[in-house]
Scaffold this motif. Structure first.
Motif, mmCIF file in Angstrom:
data_model
loop_
_atom_site.group_PDB
_atom_site.id
_atom_site.type_symbol
_atom_site.label_atom_id
_atom_site.label_comp_id
_atom_site.label_asym_id
_atom_site.label_seq_id
_atom_site.Cartn_x
_atom_site.Cartn_y
_atom_site.Cartn_z
ATOM 1 N N LEU A 234 0.175 5.662 1.627
ATOM 2 C CA LEU A 234 1.132 4.652 2.075
ATOM 3 C C LEU A 234 0.949 3.295 1.393
ATOM 4 O O LEU A 234 1.935 2.696 0.930
ATOM 5 C CB LEU A 234 1.047 4.516 3.598
ATOM 6 C CG LEU A 234 1.465 5.773 4.379
ATOM 7 C CD1 LEU A 234 1.301 5.546 5.877
ATOM 8 C CD2 LEU A 234 2.901 6.152 4.046
ATOM 9 N N PRO A 235 -0.284 2.759 1.261
ATOM 10 C CA PRO A 235 -0.423 1.476 0.556
ATOM 11 C C PRO A 235 0.001 1.572 -0.916
ATOM 12 O O PRO A 235 0.586 0.628 -1.456
ATOM 13 C CB PRO A 235 -1.919 1.159 0.682
ATOM 14 C CG PRO A 235 -2.388 1.961 1.847
ATOM 15 C CD PRO A 235 -1.562 3.204 1.830
ATOM 16 N N ALA A 236 -0.291 2.720 -1.556
ATOM 17 C CA ALA A 236 0.086 2.890 -2.957
ATOM 18 C C ALA A 236 1.602 2.985 -3.108
ATOM 19 O O ALA A 236 2.189 2.431 -4.049
ATOM 20 C CB ALA A 236 -0.576 4.142 -3.529
ATOM 21 N N LEU A 237 2.255 3.664 -2.169
ATOM 22 C CA LEU A 237 3.714 3.780 -2.225
ATOM 23 C C LEU A 237 4.372 2.408 -2.071
ATOM 24 O O LEU A 237 5.412 2.129 -2.682
ATOM 25 C CB LEU A 237 4.201 4.731 -1.130
ATOM 26 C CG LEU A 237 3.810 6.203 -1.300
ATOM 27 C CD1 LEU A 237 4.156 6.990 -0.044
ATOM 28 C CD2 LEU A 237 4.523 6.816 -2.510
ATOM 29 N N ALA A 238 3.753 1.561 -1.263
ATOM 30 C CA ALA A 238 4.326 0.232 -1.036
ATOM 31 C C ALA A 238 4.278 -0.641 -2.288
ATOM 32 O O ALA A 238 5.031 -1.619 -2.388
ATOM 33 C CB ALA A 238 3.584 -0.456 0.108
ATOM 34 N N ARG A 239 3.413 -0.299 -3.238
ATOM 35 C CA ARG A 239 3.276 -1.102 -4.455
ATOM 36 C C ARG A 239 4.307 -0.737 -5.524
ATOM 37 O O ARG A 239 4.438 -1.437 -6.529
ATOM 38 C CB ARG A 239 1.870 -0.904 -5.041
ATOM 39 C CG ARG A 239 0.734 -1.364 -4.148
ATOM 40 C CD ARG A 239 0.662 -2.876 -4.023
ATOM 41 N NE ARG A 239 0.327 -3.505 -5.295
ATOM 42 C CZ ARG A 239 -0.917 -3.729 -5.717
ATOM 43 N NH1 ARG A 239 -1.949 -3.375 -4.949
ATOM 44 N NH2 ARG A 239 -1.150 -4.325 -6.869
ATOM 45 N N ILE A 240 5.032 0.349 -5.319
ATOM 46 C CA ILE A 240 6.000 0.786 -6.334
ATOM 47 C C ILE A 240 7.241 -0.094 -6.250
ATOM 48 O O ILE A 240 7.846 -0.231 -5.179
ATOM 49 C CB ILE A 240 6.387 2.262 -6.126
ATOM 50 C CG1 ILE A 240 5.141 3.155 -6.294
ATOM 51 C CG2 ILE A 240 7.472 2.690 -7.114
ATOM 52 C CD1 ILE A 240 5.389 4.619 -5.988
ATOM 53 N N PRO A 241 7.674 -0.705 -7.356
ATOM 54 C CA PRO A 241 8.848 -1.586 -7.326
ATOM 55 C C PRO A 241 10.116 -0.855 -6.919
ATOM 56 O O PRO A 241 10.276 0.352 -7.162
ATOM 57 C CB PRO A 241 8.948 -2.091 -8.771
ATOM 58 C CG PRO A 241 7.593 -1.896 -9.356
ATOM 59 C CD PRO A 241 7.031 -0.680 -8.678
ATOM 60 N N ALA A 242 11.050 -1.583 -6.314
ATOM 61 C CA ALA A 242 12.316 -1.001 -5.855
ATOM 62 C C ALA A 242 13.087 -0.365 -7.000
ATOM 63 O O ALA A 242 13.711 0.693 -6.838
ATOM 64 C CB ALA A 242 13.159 -2.084 -5.174
ATOM 65 N N ARG A 243 13.048 -0.992 -8.174
ATOM 66 C CA ARG A 243 13.796 -0.447 -9.304
ATOM 67 C C ARG A 243 13.271 0.932 -9.718
ATOM 68 O O ARG A 243 14.034 1.779 -10.189
ATOM 69 C CB ARG A 243 13.735 -1.394 -10.493
ATOM 70 C CG ARG A 243 12.339 -1.706 -11.008
ATOM 71 C CD ARG A 243 12.359 -2.651 -12.199
ATOM 72 N NE ARG A 243 11.032 -3.091 -12.565
ATOM 73 C CZ ARG A 243 10.172 -2.363 -13.276
ATOM 74 N NH1 ARG A 243 10.530 -1.155 -13.692
ATOM 75 N NH2 ARG A 243 8.966 -2.829 -13.570
ATOM 76 N N VAL A 244 11.965 1.172 -9.529
ATOM 77 C CA VAL A 244 11.398 2.480 -9.870
ATOM 78 C C VAL A 244 11.830 3.521 -8.848
ATOM 79 O O VAL A 244 12.129 4.667 -9.202
ATOM 80 C CB VAL A 244 9.864 2.389 -9.974
ATOM 81 C CG1 VAL A 244 9.251 3.774 -10.213
ATOM 82 C CG2 VAL A 244 9.475 1.452 -11.109
ATOM 83 N N TRP A 245 11.882 3.140 -7.560
ATOM 84 C CA TRP A 245 12.406 4.065 -6.554
ATOM 85 C C TRP A 245 13.852 4.450 -6.889
ATOM 86 O O TRP A 245 14.231 5.630 -6.796
ATOM 87 C CB TRP A 245 12.357 3.422 -5.163
ATOM 88 C CG TRP A 245 11.006 3.344 -4.555
ATOM 89 C CD1 TRP A 245 10.255 2.227 -4.324
ATOM 90 C CD2 TRP A 245 10.219 4.446 -4.080
ATOM 91 N NE1 TRP A 245 9.055 2.552 -3.747
ATOM 92 C CE2 TRP A 245 8.993 3.909 -3.578
ATOM 93 C CE3 TRP A 245 10.422 5.824 -4.034
ATOM 94 C CZ2 TRP A 245 7.997 4.711 -3.042
ATOM 95 C CZ3 TRP A 245 9.419 6.628 -3.494
ATOM 96 C CH2 TRP A 245 8.235 6.072 -2.994
ATOM 97 N N THR A 246 14.645 3.473 -7.301
ATOM 98 C CA THR A 246 16.034 3.758 -7.669
ATOM 99 C C THR A 246 16.094 4.699 -8.863
ATOM 100 O O THR A 246 16.873 5.674 -8.884
ATOM 101 C CB THR A 246 16.769 2.447 -7.999
ATOM 102 O OG1 THR A 246 16.732 1.595 -6.858
ATOM 103 C CG2 THR A 246 18.212 2.721 -8.397
ATOM 104 N N GLU A 247 15.271 4.428 -9.851
ATOM 105 C CA GLU A 247 15.224 5.283 -11.042
ATOM 106 C C GLU A 247 14.816 6.706 -10.684
ATOM 107 O O GLU A 247 15.368 7.678 -11.213
ATOM 108 C CB GLU A 247 14.241 4.684 -12.051
ATOM 109 C CG GLU A 247 14.138 5.446 -13.357
ATOM 110 C CD GLU A 247 13.153 4.805 -14.324
ATOM 111 O OE1 GLU A 247 12.972 5.360 -15.434
ATOM 112 O OE2 GLU A 247 12.550 3.755 -13.985
ATOM 113 N N ALA A 248 13.860 6.841 -9.767
ATOM 114 C CA ALA A 248 13.384 8.161 -9.372
ATOM 115 C C ALA A 248 14.453 8.939 -8.619
ATOM 116 O O ALA A 248 14.622 10.152 -8.817
ATOM 117 C CB ALA A 248 12.128 8.028 -8.516
ATOM 118 N N ARG A 249 15.197 8.247 -7.746
ATOM 119 C CA ARG A 249 16.278 8.929 -7.019
ATOM 120 C C ARG A 249 17.340 9.414 -7.994
ATOM 121 O O ARG A 249 17.810 10.555 -7.908
ATOM 122 C CB ARG A 249 16.897 7.985 -5.982
ATOM 123 C CG ARG A 249 16.066 7.815 -4.718
ATOM 124 C CD ARG A 249 16.866 7.133 -3.612
ATOM 125 N NE ARG A 249 17.228 5.764 -3.978
ATOM 126 C CZ ARG A 249 16.460 4.706 -3.717
ATOM 127 N NH1 ARG A 249 15.296 4.866 -3.108
ATOM 128 N NH2 ARG A 249 16.855 3.491 -4.061
#
Length: 417
Positions: free
Chosen positions: A69-84
């Motif tokens: 959970l702490p590591a997931l929180a460090r991922i930038p929003a733009r990377v989450w968007t890219e991954a989706r």
């Protein structure tokens, strides 16, 4: 210079070329820290050096959800968007916590650069360690088509200081898929062979008409390696009165309980029980002994990025028959230092082997040319030198960037006043 060297499921049955490269990097003066995701299945740990490699390797292990959970929180929003959008959300989630552990490990051990010998999840872990946790600069090696290593390639390559690719064909693919800027940071350099280790201990003895024809193949047991087609070629040779015998070194990816069973059934169907021998995962000494005893090395892969096993056979001045698939033609020139046939064509493979069996002088010529080809262009030292030089250049560039980022002393004094 301290380099982190990360290989997935190390040390596996095909990983001897990594071990060679590690030794050469250390000879060049690098301090190498070994890292991996996890151990391979026990049936694939086969080399005499495997115990030493395991003892030296830090395994990141499987991610634990609570710790992620702490590591997931460090991922930038733009990377989450890219991954989706790119279809690699699951990979991103699985790699987040190992990336945090990797960054901490590198900081604790003073690792200034990480080389990921994969463009799969290992490369994503390296990328996230750098992006999200201030981990070391990193680089990657592409060993096969990008499609073999899953989605998210743009993320993996975007932050890489450089990449190595094993063929010109793959470099063109990187440029087409990821853009010329990424391709411009790549160097073409194959993993090689230790030409001082893979050398004949007895002169090559060509096949004798009427005597057993000893054929050797070395590759993991997987359908794409063409072992079934090679067996069919042996059956064709036997039907033509050639006393062909085939030894295959390698194991399936499940440690002997997977594709091996299908090959064993095919051996029985073809009536080759006394002619085809599945050796399983064997060490380098056994491979070398088999190559010294063989008349011909053959591999019938459906596709092959390049082929270290070809290099090993060629280094032993053994005539090789391969398939004109993938990047093999960048290693073997048909009729000059080996023979190439179409993939998935047992008849063509049988004809090529029969042609060598009938022409001892041609076998000798091909073997001599093959040894020269590998010694000149595919020695393991060349690949290690390419990585060493690029890592050193990255370190120099990083140091220059850091110096520019630090204000001069007089500016700091003025700022305080």
């Amino acid at each position: 210079m301290k380099i982190g060297y990360m290989v997935p499921q190390f040390p596996g049955q095909t990983h001897v070329f990594f071990w060679r490269e590690i030794a050469e990097l250390e000879r060049l003066g690098a301090e190498v820290e070994l890292l991996s995701t996890r151990l391979p299945p026990i049936g694939l740990i086969s080399h005499g050096w495997s115990g030493e490699a395991i003892a030296r390797t830090e395994y990141l292990g499987r991610p634990k959800l609570a710790a992620s959970l702490p590591a997931l929180a460090r991922i930038p929003a733009r990377v989450w968007t890219e991954a989706r959008r790119g279809g690699f959300l699951s990979d991103l989630i699985l790699c987040a916590e190992p990336a945090r552990r990797l960054a901490r490990r590198c900081a604790a051990r003073g690792i200034t650069h990480l080389h990921a010998h994969s463009c799969g999840r290992a490369a994503m872990i390296a990328a996230l360690a750098r992006l999200c946790h201030g981990g070391p600069t990193y680089s990657v090696t592409l060993h096969g088509p990008l499609s073999d290593y899953g989605p998210g390639q743009a993320l993996k390559w975007r932050g890489a200081a450089f990449g190595t690719v094993i063929t010109r064909r793959l470099l063109a693919e990187v440029g087409a898929e990821l853009g010329p800027e990424v391709a411009g940071r790549c160097v073409v350099r194959a993993m090689g062979v230790d030409t001082e280790q893979f050398v004949r201990n007895v002169p090559y003895a060509p096949p004798v008409p009427g005597a057993p024809l000893r054929i050797f193949a070395c590759a993991r047991l997987n359908a794409v390696k063409g072992h079934a087609e090679l067996m069919e070629a042996v059956a064709l040779l036997v039907a033509r009165g050639i006393d062909a015998r085939l030894d295959i070194a390698g194991e399936d990816d499940d440690g002997g309980v997977g594709y091996r069973g299908m090959l064993e059934a095919r051996i029985a169907e073809l009536g080759l029980g006394d002619r085809v021998n599945l050796l399983g995962a064997v060490d380098e000494a056994e491979v070398l002994a088999r190559m010294n005893a063989a008349h011909v090395f053959a591999l019938a892969s459906w596709h092959e990025p390049l082929g270290v096993a070809y290099m090993e056979a060629m280094s032993c001045a053994l005539p090789v028959v391969g398939t004109a698939a993938g990047g093999v033609a960048e290693l073997i020139t048909d009729g000059e230092d080996g023979v190439l046939v179409p993939p998935r064509d047992p008849e063509a493979m049988a004809a090529a082997i029969a042609g060598l069996a009938a022409d001892p002088e041609h076998c000798l010529r091909l073997g001599r040319a093959a040894r020269l080809r590998v010694a000149m262009a595919f020695d393991a030292r060349l690949g290690a030198r390419a990585i060493f030089d690029r890592v050193a250049a990255t370190a120099r560039a990083t140091a220059r960037s850091d110096r520019r980022a630090v204000p001069p002393a007089h500016a700091l004094a003025e700022a305080r006043s």
